[in-house]
Write a protein that holds these residues in place. Structure first.
Motif, PDB file in Angstrom:
ATOM      1  N   GLY A 182     -27.904  -7.103  19.618  1.00  0.00           N
ATOM      2  CA  GLY A 182     -28.088  -8.163  18.904  1.00  0.00           C
ATOM      3  C   GLY A 182     -28.178  -9.266  19.401  1.00  0.00           C
ATOM      4  O   GLY A 182     -28.095  -9.868  20.362  1.00  0.00           O
ATOM      5  N   ASP A 183     -28.517 -10.573  18.199  1.00  0.00           N
ATOM      6  CA  ASP A 183     -28.790 -11.924  18.450  1.00  0.00           C
ATOM      7  C   ASP A 183     -27.224 -12.504  19.074  1.00  0.00           C
ATOM      8  O   ASP A 183     -27.497 -13.352  19.765  1.00  0.00           O
ATOM      9  CB  ASP A 183     -29.220 -12.686  17.193  1.00  0.00           C
ATOM     10  CG  ASP A 183     -30.465 -12.133  16.895  1.00  0.00           C
ATOM     11  OD1 ASP A 183     -31.243 -11.747  17.489  1.00  0.00           O
ATOM     12  OD2 ASP A 183     -30.781 -12.576  15.825  1.00  0.00           O
ATOM     13  N   ASN A 184     -26.182 -12.009  18.498  1.00  0.00           N
ATOM     14  CA  ASN A 184     -24.797 -12.715  19.201  1.00  0.00           C
ATOM     15  C   ASN A 184     -24.198 -12.110  20.132  1.00  0.00           C
ATOM     16  O   ASN A 184     -23.037 -12.082  20.308  1.00  0.00           O
ATOM     17  CB  ASN A 184     -24.211 -12.901  17.805  1.00  0.00           C
ATOM     18  CG  ASN A 184     -24.802 -13.829  16.882  1.00  0.00           C
ATOM     19  OD1 ASN A 184     -25.672 -14.657  17.112  1.00  0.00           O
ATOM     20  ND2 ASN A 184     -24.062 -14.032  15.681  1.00  0.00           N
ATOM     21  N   ARG A 185     -24.870 -11.161  20.930  1.00  0.00           N
ATOM     22  CA  ARG A 185     -24.407 -10.303  21.980  1.00  0.00           C
ATOM     23  C   ARG A 185     -23.517 -11.048  22.958  1.00  0.00           C
ATOM     24  O   ARG A 185     -22.711 -10.550  23.615  1.00  0.00           O
ATOM     25  CB  ARG A 185     -25.476  -9.390  22.568  1.00  0.00           C
ATOM     26  CG  ARG A 185     -26.399 -10.031  23.421  1.00  0.00           C
ATOM     27  CD  ARG A 185     -27.612  -9.252  23.750  1.00  0.00           C
ATOM     28  NE  ARG A 185     -28.916  -9.987  24.307  1.00  0.00           N
ATOM     29  CZ  ARG A 185     -29.588 -10.526  23.525  1.00  0.00           C
ATOM     30  NH1 ARG A 185     -29.715 -10.390  22.673  1.00  0.00           N
ATOM     31  NH2 ARG A 185     -30.550 -11.213  24.228  1.00  0.00           N
ATOM     32  N   LEU A 186     -23.870 -12.363  23.175  1.00  0.00           N
ATOM     33  CA  LEU A 186     -23.043 -12.975  24.150  1.00  0.00           C
ATOM     34  C   LEU A 186     -21.856 -13.999  23.500  1.00  0.00           C
ATOM     35  O   LEU A 186     -21.246 -14.730  24.294  1.00  0.00           O
ATOM     36  CB  LEU A 186     -24.054 -13.960  24.814  1.00  0.00           C
ATOM     37  CG  LEU A 186     -25.292 -13.294  25.514  1.00  0.00           C
ATOM     38  CD1 LEU A 186     -26.179 -14.593  26.399  1.00  0.00           C
ATOM     39  CD2 LEU A 186     -24.798 -12.501  26.681  1.00  0.00           C
TER      40      LEU A 186
END
Length: 145
Positions: free
Chosen positions: A58-62
């Motif tokens: 997903g976009d916030n995986r980091l």
């Protein structure tokens, strides 16, 4: 004059807030939690390190991940982008179990969580604690005359 200034300020705040409310939510998916040995020669056991690895997409995986065992946070990790999958990242926290048993290991990132059940079995279970009387021969030792 004050009401005009207040109205203009409120309108400006509303104009700034509306795009943020209408923007699509950034997503995170804590897709997998697993427990690994630190090496092929060293098994996860009481008093020795294990790795809790979390796969994220997903976009916030980091974003930072919190890892918990039986509801108690044992650590935080910032995921590292996977080289082989541009849409995924992996986070890792070291866990040193203090006892054998059944555990719930979970990871949380933003509003996404994943968990697994994990059993840590004693490789050398204690020997039974029966009565010594069962090991002694039965009968009398005296002789009849």
């Amino acid at each position: 004059m004050k009401s005009t200034t207040f109205t203009a300020a409120a309108a400006a705040l509303t104009a700034a807030a509306v795009p943020a409310l209408l923007a699509p939510a950034a997503s995170a998916d804590t897709s997998q939690v697993r427990i690994d040995n630190v090496s092929d020669s060293q098994q996860c056991t009481v008093g020795k390190a294990c790795y809790v690895r979390v796969r994220l997409t997903g976009d916030n995986r980091l974003n930072q991940v919190a890892v918990a065992v039986n509801g108690n946070v044992i650590g935080y990790a910032v995921p590292v982008q996977d080289d082989w999958d541009s849409n995924a990242a992996t986070a890792q926290v070291t866990w040193v179990p203090s006892d054998y048993g059944n555990f719930t290991v979970s990871a949380a990132q933003d509003n996404s969580t994943a968990s697994i059940g994990y059993t840590l079995t004693n490789p050398n279970p204690p020997v039974g604690t029966g009565s010594l009387a069962n090991l002694l021969p039965s009968g009398s030792s005296g002789s009849a005359h």
